[in-house]
Write a protein that holds these residues in place. Structure first.
Motif, short mmCIF file in Angstrom:
data_model
loop_
_atom_site.label_atom_id
_atom_site.label_comp_id
_atom_site.label_asym_id
_atom_site.label_seq_id
_atom_site.Cartn_x
_atom_site.Cartn_y
_atom_site.Cartn_z
N HIS A 74 -6.08 -71.09 -13.00
CA HIS A 74 -6.67 -71.57 -14.57
C HIS A 74 -6.04 -70.51 -15.54
N GLY A 75 -5.93 -70.98 -16.69
CA GLY A 75 -5.54 -70.08 -17.92
C GLY A 75 -5.84 -70.78 -19.27
N PHE A 76 -5.44 -69.73 -20.25
CA PHE A 76 -5.65 -69.86 -21.59
C PHE A 76 -4.53 -70.68 -22.05
N PHE A 77 -4.99 -71.59 -23.05
CA PHE A 77 -3.72 -72.11 -24.02
C PHE A 77 -4.02 -71.94 -25.34
N PHE A 78 -3.15 -70.99 -26.09
CA PHE A 78 -3.38 -70.66 -27.64
C PHE A 78 -2.41 -71.42 -28.45
N THR A 79 -2.80 -72.13 -29.38
CA THR A 79 -1.93 -72.75 -30.46
C THR A 79 -2.12 -72.11 -31.87
N ALA A 80 -1.22 -71.00 -31.91
CA ALA A 80 -1.35 -70.18 -33.01
C ALA A 80 -1.35 -70.85 -34.51
N ASP A 81 -0.90 -71.97 -34.54
CA ASP A 81 -0.68 -72.88 -35.73
C ASP A 81 -2.02 -73.19 -35.99
N GLY B 219 -8.35 -67.61 -38.01
CA GLY B 219 -9.12 -66.16 -37.91
C GLY B 219 -10.37 -66.25 -38.13
N CYS B 220 -11.11 -66.94 -37.83
CA CYS B 220 -12.54 -66.90 -38.11
C CYS B 220 -13.62 -66.02 -37.29
N HIS B 221 -12.71 -65.68 -36.18
CA HIS B 221 -13.47 -64.83 -35.08
C HIS B 221 -14.59 -65.36 -34.39
N ALA B 222 -14.64 -66.90 -34.46
CA ALA B 222 -15.98 -67.45 -33.74
C ALA B 222 -15.75 -67.19 -32.22
N CYS B 223 -14.37 -67.22 -31.92
CA CYS B 223 -14.38 -66.98 -30.18
C CYS B 223 -14.96 -65.65 -29.77
N GLU B 224 -14.53 -64.54 -30.78
CA GLU B 224 -14.88 -63.25 -30.47
C GLU B 224 -16.47 -63.25 -30.48
N SER B 225 -17.12 -63.77 -31.27
CA SER B 225 -18.50 -63.99 -31.40
C SER B 225 -19.21 -64.59 -30.33
N ALA B 226 -18.63 -65.84 -29.96
CA ALA B 226 -19.32 -66.50 -28.81
C ALA B 226 -19.15 -65.64 -27.51
N CYS B 227 -17.87 -64.85 -27.49
CA CYS B 227 -17.80 -64.35 -26.17
C CYS B 227 -18.83 -62.97 -25.98
N SER B 228 -18.89 -62.31 -27.19
CA SER B 228 -19.70 -60.92 -27.47
C SER B 228 -21.22 -61.55 -27.14
N GLU B 229 -21.45 -62.72 -27.75
CA GLU B 229 -22.86 -63.04 -27.45
C GLU B 229 -23.13 -63.44 -26.12
N LYS B 230 -22.26 -64.16 -25.36
CA LYS B 230 -22.50 -64.66 -24.02
C LYS B 230 -22.56 -63.48 -23.04
N VAL C 197 -13.57 -70.79 -25.83
CA VAL C 197 -13.03 -71.93 -26.19
C VAL C 197 -13.83 -72.93 -26.59
N SER C 198 -14.99 -73.04 -26.25
CA SER C 198 -15.99 -74.17 -26.70
C SER C 198 -16.35 -73.73 -28.09
N ALA C 199 -16.37 -72.50 -28.45
CA ALA C 199 -16.71 -72.22 -30.06
C ALA C 199 -15.48 -72.31 -31.04
N CYS C 200 -14.30 -72.37 -30.53
CA CYS C 200 -13.36 -72.42 -31.37
C CYS C 200 -13.19 -73.59 -32.36
N VAL C 201 -13.29 -73.34 -33.67
CA VAL C 201 -13.46 -74.35 -34.85
C VAL C 201 -12.26 -74.83 -35.16
N ASN D 79 -9.62 -75.51 -33.03
CA ASN D 79 -8.90 -76.16 -31.92
C ASN D 79 -7.61 -75.57 -31.31
N ALA D 80 -7.76 -73.83 -31.51
CA ALA D 80 -6.76 -73.06 -31.38
C ALA D 80 -6.76 -72.68 -30.01
N LEU D 81 -7.78 -72.50 -29.24
CA LEU D 81 -8.18 -72.34 -27.92
C LEU D 81 -8.31 -73.71 -27.09
N ASP D 82 -7.50 -73.50 -25.80
CA ASP D 82 -8.02 -74.51 -24.97
C ASP D 82 -7.83 -73.83 -23.42
N PHE D 83 -8.34 -74.49 -22.41
CA PHE D 83 -8.40 -73.85 -21.22
C PHE D 83 -8.14 -75.01 -20.13
#
Length: 682
Positions: A114-121, A125-136, A244-248, A250-254
């Protein structure tokens, strides 16, 4: 590379439990599932009883949080099998023992990479992914397994920024796994996840050096490394990772690697700011379709920017952010790597101190033959042991968990750090044996024992020759020491650190071994010769020649390094730019001192040919030259560790920015733990 399943780590996940019945829909493809009746939910919950409960799935889990069920390719674009079952001898359907849970996950694709898919477009830059990861993962403020950095460029009104969200890429060729001396890393056949066990780690931080993506995180407070674990507990029940689930946006997928998500048109292996995927073959894919300026800069203080070449690819170039003025900045030579500065210099001095006279005696050089047969050879061997022991002690103090130092030999199969430590330990042990074998032939020791016990031991040891054994143990020590020096160099041949990844590193290590070894050996040898009333000229001539040779080897390496980096536009060239500006005056001082050492060493060689030169003056010059050489070596090695710029991901203006971290320490902002700036020491 085959899947490594060595010393399985205990997988833990920080999970916030929800007191609801287990609910895992077979396939979440629409939002209509959210409108199910309570009776339908209860029926489905009943059907799921007995299945994996690594993660108690919320009943209102959104459809986009579930992994898609799609057909996968046979191989990825690097020619690696996506189905990992064939690459392991472990049984299919084994438990991963997440949180000590023996149940096996229900994901039908659990043995595929498995792997990540990142859509830069899409990233805002909301950092929701950072927050979700750090909280978990319950990370402290100064630590983040996933980070969002920026590159930007253009001019008003067409100024553009591209955000990059990055965590561990669970690579096909994980350099962290090969580099870790404790075998804390494992690449699993389950999901292809590269997992790390903090309880095995002893906090050396070597994995943070070799990884090009800043994935392993060394916590200087706990003294341990930890990293993204791909949220394997969520994968086991069909959920995507928390980030990925926290990305508002839809930039991150998996999902299974090489499967392009819906509504995506690209599946690239790199975007601007991403280091070369050829280093580790990372399992991440990108989409970036929006037009970007030809030149993009980083918002952190790293002097690197990215320029579009004729093929449309962005390559790193030096960004002269601080101008060209030269500074001293001697206080900035003090760093977390100070123990390694002392370790490498002391170890190299110990190697040279013993190997130079020992090989000289084997080569038939009369001065060294006489010296190794005298009473002074034992003190020199003991001095080498002391220097190496001090060096190894300094390397242990660099560890986050010093009392776990013995784990450094766990990965002799792959890790150059393990091999370095093993070689130097064997060198010390062999010198210990050599010193024991030298005891019977040392008249000082025998006389001292005679006085203590009142028994004449001279007659007992007369005729006992241990010379062949001394040669054998000394020869083994020489081979072990040279092997340790070789792997010490290999530790720094890191693709992710171009400033180190050059033959200048080996010339520096060998040159210091010769010059420092000749210096220490020369002091002992001159004392020995003086005590026996012999002449200094022959010894000084030979040792002076070795000293000059060591300085010349180091000088040649520095010249080659300078010429190469002046033409480089990568992170190595950026490090050289810092060397010539931020530390410009200090760099010149080291070079001038090296030239001075060469000049005075050659002068010492010439004066050793003159018969009427006072021996006291010669010794004074030798000692002065030795002190200057110590200063030169310390400055050079401190620059070596402080200047390196890794091929890491871009940071933000505040977060993951060395410049801001230093500013926070200078003004006291770092004293507030919520600032996210950790202390320098660990």
């Amino acid at each position: 590379m085959s899947i490594e399943n060595i010393e399985e780590p205990k997988i833990t996940a920080s999970i916030k439990k929800v007191d609801v019945d287990l609910y895992i829909p077979e396939q979440a493809t629409s939002t209509s599932s959210k409108k199910e009746t309570a009776s339908n939910r209860a029926e489905e919950n009943k059907e799921q009883q007995g299945r994996s409960n690594h993660w108690e799935v919320r009943t209102d889990e959104q459809a986009y949080a579930y992994l898609p069920k799609t057909e996968s390719e046979i191989e990825n674009r690097y020619g690696k099998r996506i189905d990992l079952v064939e690459l392991t001898d472990k049984p299919v359907g084994r438990s991963m023992f997440i949180n000590d849970n023996p149940q096996v996950g229900t994901n039908p694709d659990r043995n595929k990479q498995h792997g990540f898919f990142f859509t830069a477009d899409n990233c805002i830059g909301c950092h929701a992914c950072e927050s979700a990861c750090s909280e978990k993962n319950d990370n402290p403020a100064h630590l983040a397994f996933r980070s969002v950095g920026y590159v930007e460029g253009g001019s008003y009104p067409d100024y553009k920024r591209m955000n990059i969200s990055m965590a561990c890429n669970h690579c096909d060729d994980p350099v962290c796994l090969k580099g870790c001396p404790t075998r804390a890393y494992t690449k699993h056949a389950e999901y292809g996840a590269v997992l790390q066990d903090p309880e095995t780690c002893f906090g050396c931080g070597y994995c943070t050096w070799v990884c090009p993506y800043n994935a392993p995180q060394l916590d200087p407070v706990k003294g341990l490394v930890s990293k993204c674990n791909m949220c394997v507990d969520r994968l086991e029940v069909g959920l995507k990772p928390a980030c990925v689930s926290a990305c508002v946006g839809n930039a991150l997928d998996f999902g299974v690697i090489e499967n392009t998500p819906e509504n995506r048109e690209q599946c690239k292996t790199a975007i601007p700011g991403f280091p070369s995927p050829e280093i580790t073959h990372p399992n991440i894919r990108f989409q970036q379709t929006k037009t970007l300026p030809d030149e993009l800069t980083r918002t952190d203080n790293t002097p690197v920017k990215y320029h579009k070449d004729s093929q449309g690819h962005y390559q790193p170039v030096v960004d002269q952010k601080v101008g060209k003025q030269k500074h001293w900045n001697l206080q900035k030579l003090n760093s977390r790597e100070n123990p390694l500065v002392l370790f490498t210099l002391l170890a190299q001095a110990a190697l040279g101190t013993f190997i130079i006279p020992f090989l000289g005696a084997l080569a038939g050089i009369e001065v060294f033959e006489v010296f190794t047969g005298s009473n002074f050879f034992l003190p020199l061997v003991l001095l080498s042991i002391v220097l190496m022991s001090l060096g190894l002690f300094m390397s242990v103090t660099h560890l986050g968990k010093p009392f776990r130092f013995y784990r450094g030999f766990n990965n002799l199969r792959y890790s150059p750090m393990s091999r370095e430590g093993f070689g130097l330990a064997m060198f010390s042990a062999s010198l210990g044996v050599t010193s024991l074998l030298l005891l019977p032939s040392n008249t000082w020791v025998i006389s001292s024992i005679n006085q203590l016990i009142g028994v004449d031991l001279v007659n007992l040891v007369t005729g006992v020759t241990l010379r062949p054994w001394v040669l054998g143990s000394g020869g083994f020590a020489t081979l072990a020491g040279l092997a340790g020096l070789y792997y010490m160099n290999q530790c720094y041949q890191i693709k992710a650190r171009p400033f180190w990844n050059h033959w200048q590193t080996v010339t520096s290590f060998v040159g210091n071994s010769l010059s420092l070894g000749a210096m220490v050996c020369g002091v002992v040898l001159l004392i020995s010769i003086g005590a026996e009333g012999a002449g200094f000229s022959d010894a000084l001539q030979i040792l002076g020649l070795v000293f000059v040779l060591g300085q010349m080897i180091e000088a040649v390496g520095l010249i080659g390094h300078n010429m190469m980096l002046n033409r480089s536009e990568n992170e190595g060239g950026a490090a050289h730019y810092v060397q010539c500006t931020t530390f410009g005056k200090t760099y010149l001082l080291r070079n001038y001192l090296l030239g001075f050492n060469l000049f005075m060493g050659c002068g010492l060689l010439m004066t050793s040919q003159v018969q009427n030169v006072s021996e006291s003056i010669t010794v004074a010059v030798w000692l002065s030259l030795s002190l200057v050489n110590i200063v030169t070596a310390v400055i050079g090695r401190a620059l070596f560790y402080n200047l390196v710029i890794p091929t890491t991901m871009p940071g933000a203006f505040f977060w993951k920015n060395k410049g801001f971290e230093q500013h926070a320490r200078d003004v006291g902002l770092a004293d507030n733990p919520t600032c996210g700036v950790a202390p320098l020491a660990h």
